[in-house]
Scaffold this motif. Structure first.
Motif, PDB file in Angstrom:
ATOM      1  N   LEU A 250       0.834  -1.197   0.000  1.00  0.00           N
ATOM      2  CA  LEU A 250       0.000   0.000   0.000  1.00  0.00           C
ATOM      3  C   LEU A 250       0.870   1.247   0.000  1.00  0.00           C
ATOM      4  CD1 LEU A 250      -2.646  -0.944   2.719  1.00  0.00           C
ATOM      5  CD2 LEU A 250      -2.931  -1.088   0.251  1.00  0.00           C
ATOM      6  N   ARG A 251       0.434   2.225  -0.753  1.00  0.00           N
ATOM      7  CA  ARG A 251       1.123   3.519  -0.735  1.00  0.00           C
ATOM      8  C   ARG A 251       0.744   4.279   0.546  1.00  0.00           C
ATOM      9  NH1 ARG A 251      -1.439   3.658  -5.701  1.00  0.00           N
ATOM     10  NH2 ARG A 251      -2.721   5.362  -4.889  1.00  0.00           N
ATOM     11  N   PRO A 252       1.572   5.185   1.000  1.00  0.00           N
ATOM     12  CA  PRO A 252       1.224   5.952   2.210  1.00  0.00           C
ATOM     13  C   PRO A 252      -0.107   6.670   2.093  1.00  0.00           C
ATOM     14  CG  PRO A 252       3.544   6.222   1.707  1.00  0.00           C
ATOM     15  CD  PRO A 252       2.947   5.447   0.559  1.00  0.00           C
ATOM     16  N   ASP A 253      -0.418   7.200   0.879  1.00  0.00           N
ATOM     17  CA  ASP A 253      -1.696   7.903   0.759  1.00  0.00           C
ATOM     18  C   ASP A 253      -2.870   6.950   0.881  1.00  0.00           C
ATOM     19  OD1 ASP A 253      -0.609   7.136  -1.954  1.00  0.00           O
ATOM     20  OD2 ASP A 253      -2.664   7.646  -2.513  1.00  0.00           O
ATOM     21  N   GLU A 254      -2.702   5.678   0.430  1.00  0.00           N
ATOM     22  CA  GLU A 254      -3.775   4.699   0.586  1.00  0.00           C
ATOM     23  C   GLU A 254      -3.940   4.327   2.053  1.00  0.00           C
ATOM     24  OE1 GLU A 254      -3.721   2.139  -3.524  1.00  0.00           O
ATOM     25  OE2 GLU A 254      -2.014   1.894  -2.172  1.00  0.00           O
ATOM     26  N   ILE A 255      -2.816   4.178   2.738  1.00  0.00           N
ATOM     27  CA  ILE A 255      -2.899   3.903   4.178  1.00  0.00           C
ATOM     28  C   ILE A 255      -3.602   5.058   4.889  1.00  0.00           C
ATOM     29  CG2 ILE A 255      -1.527   3.593   6.278  1.00  0.00           C
ATOM     30  CD1 ILE A 255       0.578   2.203   4.582  1.00  0.00           C
ATOM     31  N   GLY A 256      -3.250   6.285   4.512  1.00  0.00           N
ATOM     32  CA  GLY A 256      -3.876   7.446   5.126  1.00  0.00           C
ATOM     33  C   GLY A 256      -5.364   7.520   4.852  1.00  0.00           C
ATOM     34  N   GLN A 257      -5.790   7.152   3.629  1.00  0.00           N
ATOM     35  CA  GLN A 257      -7.210   7.187   3.282  1.00  0.00           C
ATOM     36  C   GLN A 257      -8.004   6.228   4.157  1.00  0.00           C
ATOM     37  OE1 GLN A 257      -8.578   9.184   0.914  1.00  0.00           O
ATOM     38  NE2 GLN A 257     -10.657   8.412   1.265  1.00  0.00           N
ATOM     39  N   ILE A 258      -7.429   5.035   4.406  1.00  0.00           N
ATOM     40  CA  ILE A 258      -8.127   4.034   5.209  1.00  0.00           C
ATOM     41  C   ILE A 258      -8.034   4.378   6.694  1.00  0.00           C
ATOM     42  CG2 ILE A 258      -8.179   1.601   5.828  1.00  0.00           C
ATOM     43  CD1 ILE A 258      -6.919   1.046   3.039  1.00  0.00           C
ATOM     44  N   ALA A 259      -6.822   4.703   7.136  1.00  0.00           N
ATOM     45  CA  ALA A 259      -6.632   5.017   8.555  1.00  0.00           C
ATOM     46  C   ALA A 259      -7.444   6.219   8.978  1.00  0.00           C
ATOM     47  CB  ALA A 259      -5.151   5.263   8.843  1.00  0.00           C
ATOM     48  N   GLY A 260      -7.727   7.108   8.022  1.00  0.00           N
ATOM     49  CA  GLY A 260      -8.483   8.314   8.333  1.00  0.00           C
ATOM     50  C   GLY A 260      -9.902   8.063   8.775  1.00  0.00           C
ATOM     51  N   ARG A 261     -10.390   6.821   8.640  1.00  0.00           N
ATOM     52  CA  ARG A 261     -11.736   6.490   9.132  1.00  0.00           C
ATOM     53  C   ARG A 261     -11.783   6.495  10.657  1.00  0.00           C
ATOM     54  NH1 ARG A 261     -14.781   8.318   5.867  1.00  0.00           N
ATOM     55  NH2 ARG A 261     -13.010   8.961   4.614  1.00  0.00           N
ATOM     56  N   ALA A 262     -10.609   6.433  11.295  1.00  0.00           N
ATOM     57  CA  ALA A 262     -10.573   6.457  12.766  1.00  0.00           C
ATOM     58  C   ALA A 262     -10.766   7.883  13.262  1.00  0.00           C
ATOM     59  CB  ALA A 262      -9.247   5.903  13.262  1.00  0.00           C
ATOM     60  N   GLY A 263     -11.673   8.049  14.206  1.00  0.00           N
ATOM     61  CA  GLY A 263     -11.948   9.374  14.751  1.00  0.00           C
ATOM     62  C   GLY A 263     -12.993  10.077  13.905  1.00  0.00           C
ATOM     63  N   ARG A 264     -14.055  10.518  14.514  1.00  0.00           N
ATOM     64  CA  ARG A 264     -15.107  11.211  13.783  1.00  0.00           C
ATOM     65  C   ARG A 264     -15.300  12.590  14.395  1.00  0.00           C
ATOM     66  NH1 ARG A 264     -14.570   9.861   9.570  1.00  0.00           N
ATOM     67  NH2 ARG A 264     -16.475  10.962   8.991  1.00  0.00           N
ATOM     68  N   PHE A 265     -15.422  13.579  13.522  1.00  0.00           N
ATOM     69  CA  PHE A 265     -15.624  14.969  13.916  1.00  0.00           C
ATOM     70  C   PHE A 265     -14.538  15.372  14.924  1.00  0.00           C
ATOM     71  CE2 PHE A 265     -18.220  18.541  15.729  1.00  0.00           C
ATOM     72  CZ  PHE A 265     -18.114  19.323  14.591  1.00  0.00           C
ATOM     73  N   ARG A 266     -14.889  15.639  16.155  1.00  0.00           N
ATOM     74  CA  ARG A 266     -13.902  16.120  17.116  1.00  0.00           C
ATOM     75  C   ARG A 266     -13.234  15.003  17.914  1.00  0.00           C
ATOM     76  NH1 ARG A 266     -12.826  21.051  15.146  1.00  0.00           N
ATOM     77  NH2 ARG A 266     -14.753  22.256  14.821  1.00  0.00           N
ATOM     78  N   SER A 267     -13.611  13.760  17.665  1.00  0.00           N
ATOM     79  CA  SER A 267     -13.028  12.642  18.416  1.00  0.00           C
ATOM     80  C   SER A 267     -11.755  12.177  17.717  1.00  0.00           C
ATOM     81  CB  SER A 267     -14.031  11.484  18.501  1.00  0.00           C
ATOM     82  OG  SER A 267     -15.202  11.896  19.173  1.00  0.00           O
ATOM     83  N   ASP A 268     -10.669  12.090  18.469  1.00  0.00           N
ATOM     84  CA  ASP A 268      -9.398  11.666  17.900  1.00  0.00           C
ATOM     85  C   ASP A 268      -9.421  10.176  17.575  1.00  0.00           C
ATOM     86  OD1 ASP A 268      -8.491  14.222  18.205  1.00  0.00           O
ATOM     87  OD2 ASP A 268      -7.487  13.837  20.122  1.00  0.00           O
ATOM     88  N   GLY A 269      -8.553   9.784  16.662  1.00  0.00           N
ATOM     89  CA  GLY A 269      -8.480   8.393  16.261  1.00  0.00           C
ATOM     90  C   GLY A 269      -7.037   7.905  16.224  1.00  0.00           C
ATOM     91  N   THR A 270      -6.888   6.568  16.222  1.00  0.00           N
ATOM     92  CA  THR A 270      -5.569   5.959  16.150  1.00  0.00           C
ATOM     93  C   THR A 270      -5.558   4.902  15.067  1.00  0.00           C
ATOM     94  OG1 THR A 270      -6.176   4.337  17.844  1.00  0.00           O
ATOM     95  CG2 THR A 270      -5.093   6.359  18.602  1.00  0.00           C
ATOM     96  N   PHE A 271      -4.360   4.544  14.650  1.00  0.00           N
ATOM     97  CA  PHE A 271      -4.208   3.475  13.665  1.00  0.00           C
ATOM     98  C   PHE A 271      -2.965   2.675  14.007  1.00  0.00           C
ATOM     99  CE2 PHE A 271      -1.606   6.882  12.074  1.00  0.00           C
ATOM    100  CZ  PHE A 271      -0.544   6.282  11.414  1.00  0.00           C
ATOM    101  N   GLY A 272      -2.885   1.455  13.489  1.00  0.00           N
ATOM    102  CA  GLY A 272      -1.742   0.596  13.746  1.00  0.00           C
ATOM    103  C   GLY A 272      -1.890  -0.705  12.984  1.00  0.00           C
TER     104      GLY A 272
END
Length: 861
Positions: A250-272
């Motif tokens: 996966l390219r970094p931008d693809e990882i970012g697109q998927i990982a970006g689903r973590a956290g909604r609106f003002r709630s922070d999110g994590t990925f790993g």
């Protein structure tokens, strides 16, 4: 489309509200069209427009579904299905970075270049598209949006350690299913979201997750395309995928697109990472956290101004280069491969020459390969459809179409079978929504939707059944929300928590449901025990007051109460008063358990006092001195030997018993038989079974008791079983057989009768003897040999085997008869000498005396 309106490029990472902004702006206009990357997302936004503006104002157009009311003003579409002939006031294209996708990119590129709203056009996507948009759409105004929440890297975690509200991303259906199965076992269940799911199934699965019934979502990278869910953490189960052409990282931008689903609106999110995925390198982590990726340098393009003058012209126009730097012609498109395959068929070539035939051919070639088959197999289906459309009727035959739907409309089967049928239905739904392909489009659109909905519901249930433990999910959710769960025990012993069966209380033992997952057991143990403890104490109280007829002592040492085992016997210093070990009851109060044990020990003692009364009376008589002289020794030997002993070892003592001593033994229930000294009352099945059990318990193992089947009078004797163990059950070892003692005494009667005709006491074994012991002739011979008889051969007799008795008496030896010399002394040789004696006429004897002498000869050694 004309382009008089304003063009805005809204760019930024996930969770910046781009899609919501576009939807709001569209609903503020008189009409609008939104092109979206997924049918699932189009359906989601369509439902929101229906809720805001009413069903008559909203339209949904995808390849497989078309809902277009007469007065529809707002159209939610997949990018491929956008109506290009409309002039809406507002037009938006979402996820425009997909213009770089090798398979679908040319469609997005075409819409970016040509699709416009009369008042406003919005291009939504990643910031990486800014350079290409500046070059291709120079009049677009760029609006950069920042993410509402922080996205941070938390490193690798084991599947079992993932936090709640996690989405686990895999890149194949097999991996998705395997992970979902593992999560089900460890954490109670998971929802599944894949691009191949129908909107109905996908919505049901998302609702399963959103409602909190399950805390984990297993998804493909389809989750990265605008699906809005409450995800706190995104875990990558893999960092490579097969993109339809090759397997790549996966390219970094693809990882970012998927990982970006973590956290909604003002709630922070994590990925790993999780599973077998290796940790990301520092550069990738930094790029994802800061949303800084390499800029898109080229887009995929294909000529949309096609030449349908002839087949060669069409192929040439499809192959035309863009002539614009940064626009690369699509390569390996499935529709072009299908066209190339069909173009080699002379029949197809002839049909393509008909008016409109070439346009229809290209239209049919663009049927998506929903089934994910080979190009040749997909081409065969396309050829069949094209042949029907170019026939005299000009539409797909209704009988053929119905047969195709009937074949895939079965609702039985597993997840894979239902998913495959859904893929087939999508093909027919696509056909039903194409203008002019069916005689009755409305009917076939409704029919395909009906089949798809049925399969979607069946697939959702199959996914639930396979990947969700509803009970565990409900219990975990209840524990999280309530903290204190309601539990109870019904009359049948079923233990429930929040209405869900979690185990069964049998007797005094609580058995958790074997099907429960570890997560479920942890979740409900406390609540279940709160209900079980009072019930066990109640049962211990009832047990302490139980009457004898409510208790049963089994031959294996278990004590039953109300049909279930609640205790087992254990060794004590007194073999006839064993202690009791409760089965279960640990959850009850110790005082209640002690009272129950006391009652059960008294019950067992009562059973022994009743069923073994003669043996216990003999022991009491011995203890109280009621037996005198040699009778005491005989009684002691009987008690020690389990209630019966062979006569031969006691012969000397028996011969010296006085009349009074014999009378005392007889009064105590002791019988001096031909082969044994025993107590006939102990041979009754009930007494014998308890006697054998208590002896085995006293030895430390109730399972090693001798327990012959009911009714068997002889059977193979276990090698490890002692004579006393056999005697306690009423048997004696005779060679390799164990024979019931009373049957041996009856055998003595038969032998006595058989010897009467013969002066010297020999006899012939009879069928009655074998029937009495239930054995074969060879086994009978073995029994007789063990009883002291020897085999002889009588001349002139037909039967080859005869038996003669060896003298055995319990009376004093006749005077003048020499005692046999010990076998291990020199005198034994003298005993073998035969000396001549003078023949004298014997003195006449009385008939009574002679009869007694003959009877004495019948006694065996």
């Amino acid at each position: 489309m004309s382009s008089p309106g304003e063009i805005t490029a809204v760019l930024g990472p996930t969770n910046t509200g781009k899609t919501h902004l576009a939807l709001t702006r569209m609903l503020g206009r008189s009409s609008g069209v939104m092109g979206l990357p997924l049918r699932l997302l189009a359906r989601e936004l369509y439902d929101r427009v229906v809720k805001a503006k009413g069903a008559s104002a909203a339209a949904l157009i995808t390849g497989e579904e078309k809902i277009v009311p007469a007065k529809a003003r707002y159209f939610l579409c997949t990018v491929e299905a956008m109506p290009l002939g409309m002039r809406p006031a507002f037009l938006a294209i979402d996820e425009i970075q997909l213009a770089a996708d090798p398979d679908r990119g040319h469609v997005f590129t075409d819409r970016i270049l040509h699709a416009r709203g009369s008042e406003e056009t919005m291009l939504l996507g990643a910031s990486t598209m800014a350079p290409m948009l500046s070059r291709l759409v120079p009049d677009a105004r760029h609006e950069q949006r920042e993410r509402f929440s922080t996205l941070s890297y938390s490193g690798p975690k084991k599947l079992a350690k993932l936090p709640r509200r996690s989405a686990i991303v895999a890149f194949s259906a097999e991996d998705v299913y395997a992970i979902a199965e593992l999560i089900r076992r460890q954490r109670g269940g998971a929802a599944v979201v894949m691009g191949a799911l129908s909107p109905r199934t996908r919505n049901a699965q998302v609702e399963l997750y959103q409602s909190g019934e399950v805390d984990y979502l297993i998804a493909t990278d389809a989750i990265g395309m605008g699906l809005n869910m409450d995800v706190d953490h995104v875990a990558f189960a893999a960092l490579s995928k097969f993109d339809g052409h090759r397997r790549r990282r996966l390219r970094p931008d693809e990882i970012g697109q998927i990982a970006g689903r973590a956290g909604r609106f003002r709630s922070d999110g994590t990925f790993g990472e999780t599973g077998d995925a290796r940790p990301m390198d520092a550069e990738t982590v930094e790029a994802v956290e800061n949303h800084e990726f390499e800029q898109v340098r080229s887009l995929i393009w294909r000529n949309s101004a096609l030449d349908f003058s002839n087949l060669a012209a069409l192929r040439n126009s499809l192959a035309a280069p863009s002539g614009v730097r940064g626009l690369e012609r699509v390569r390996g498109a499935v529709d072009e491969q299908v066209l190339e395959t069909l173009a080699r068929d002379p029949d197809i070539q002839d049909m393509a020459r008909a008016p409109g035939g070439l346009e229809r051919l290209w239209d049919v070639c663009r049927i998506p390969d929903f089934r994910k088959t080979t190009v040749d197999e997909h081409a065969r289906l396309v050829q069949r459809i094209y042949s029907y459309l170019m026939s005299r009727e000009g539409v797909l035959p209704e009988a053929w179409l119905e047969a195709q739907l009937d074949r895939v409309s079965k609702l039985s089967g597993d997840v894979d079978a239902l998913s495959q049928r859904l893929a087939h239905v999508r093909t027919w739904a696509y056909a039903a929504n194409r203008a002019g392909w069916t005689a009755d489009p409305a009917h076939w659109q409704a029919r395909t939707r009906e089949v798809e909905d049925g399969l979607s519901d069946a697939l959702h249930e199959a996914l639930m059944s396979r990947f969700v433990d509803r009970r565990t999910s409900a219990l975990v959710k209840g524990l999280r929300e309530k903290g204190d769960l309601a539990a109870g025990v019904d009359h049948a012993g079923e233990v429930t928590v929040e209405g869900h069966f979690v185990g069964r209380l049998k007797g005094l033992s609580f058995s958790p449901d074997a099907a429960a997952t570890p997560m479920a057991k942890r979740a409900v143990t406390g609540a279940a025990l709160k209900a079980v403890r009072p019930e066990i104490n109640r049962r211990l109280g009832l047990l302490a007051r139980a009457k004898a007829d409510a208790l049963t002592l089994q031959e294996d040492g278990l004590v039953l109460w109300e049909g279930g085992p609640i205790a087992r016997l254990a060794a004590s210093s007194d073999p006839f008063r064993p202690t009791i070990s409760l089965i279960g009851g640990e959850l009850g109060a110790s005082e209640a358990a002690t009272r129950a044990i006391t009652r059960l020990e008294a019950f067992v003692a009562e059973e022994a006092a009743t069923r073994l009364k003669p043996l216990l009376a003999l022991r009491d008589a011995l203890d109280k001195g009621q037996l005198e002289g040699l009778a005491r020794g005989i009684a002691f030997r009987l008690i020690e030997a389990g209630g019966a002993a062979p006569r031969a070892p006691l012969a000397e003592t028996l011969s010296q018993l006085s009349t009074k001593e014999r009378r005392q033994l007889r009064a105590a229930g002791v019988r001096i038989g031909e082969y044994a000294v025993f107590m006939p009352a102990l041979l009754k099945p009930s007494a014998a079974a308890l006697n054998a059990l208590l002896r085995a318990v006293h030895a430390g193992d109730a399972q090693k008791r001798f327990a012959p089947p009911p009714g068997r009078v002889s059977l193979p004797a276990p090698d490890a079983m002692s004579a006393a163990d056999l005697a306690a059950a009423g048997y004696r070892r005779c060679g390799t057989l164990a024979v019931r003692i009373d049957m041996l005494e009856r055998l003595a009667d038969l032998i006595r009768e058989a010897r009467k005709p013969h002066r010297r006491g020999w006899f012939t074994p009879s069928p009655e003897m074998m029937a009495l012991l239930g054995c074969t002739p060879d086994a009978l011979e073995e029994v007789l040999s063990a009883l002291g008889y020897r085999r002889v051969q009588k001349a002139g007799e037909d039967s080859p085997a005869f038996w003669a008795a060896r003298r055995q008496r319990s009376r004093p030896a006749v005077a003048g008869t020499p005692a046999p010399a010990p076998a291990d002394t020199p005198f034994a040789a003298l005993a073998e000498l035969k000396l001549a004696t003078p023949r004298t006429r014997p003195a006449p004897r009385k008939a009574k005396t002679a009869g007694r002498t003959r009877r004495r000869k019948a006694r065996p050694q």
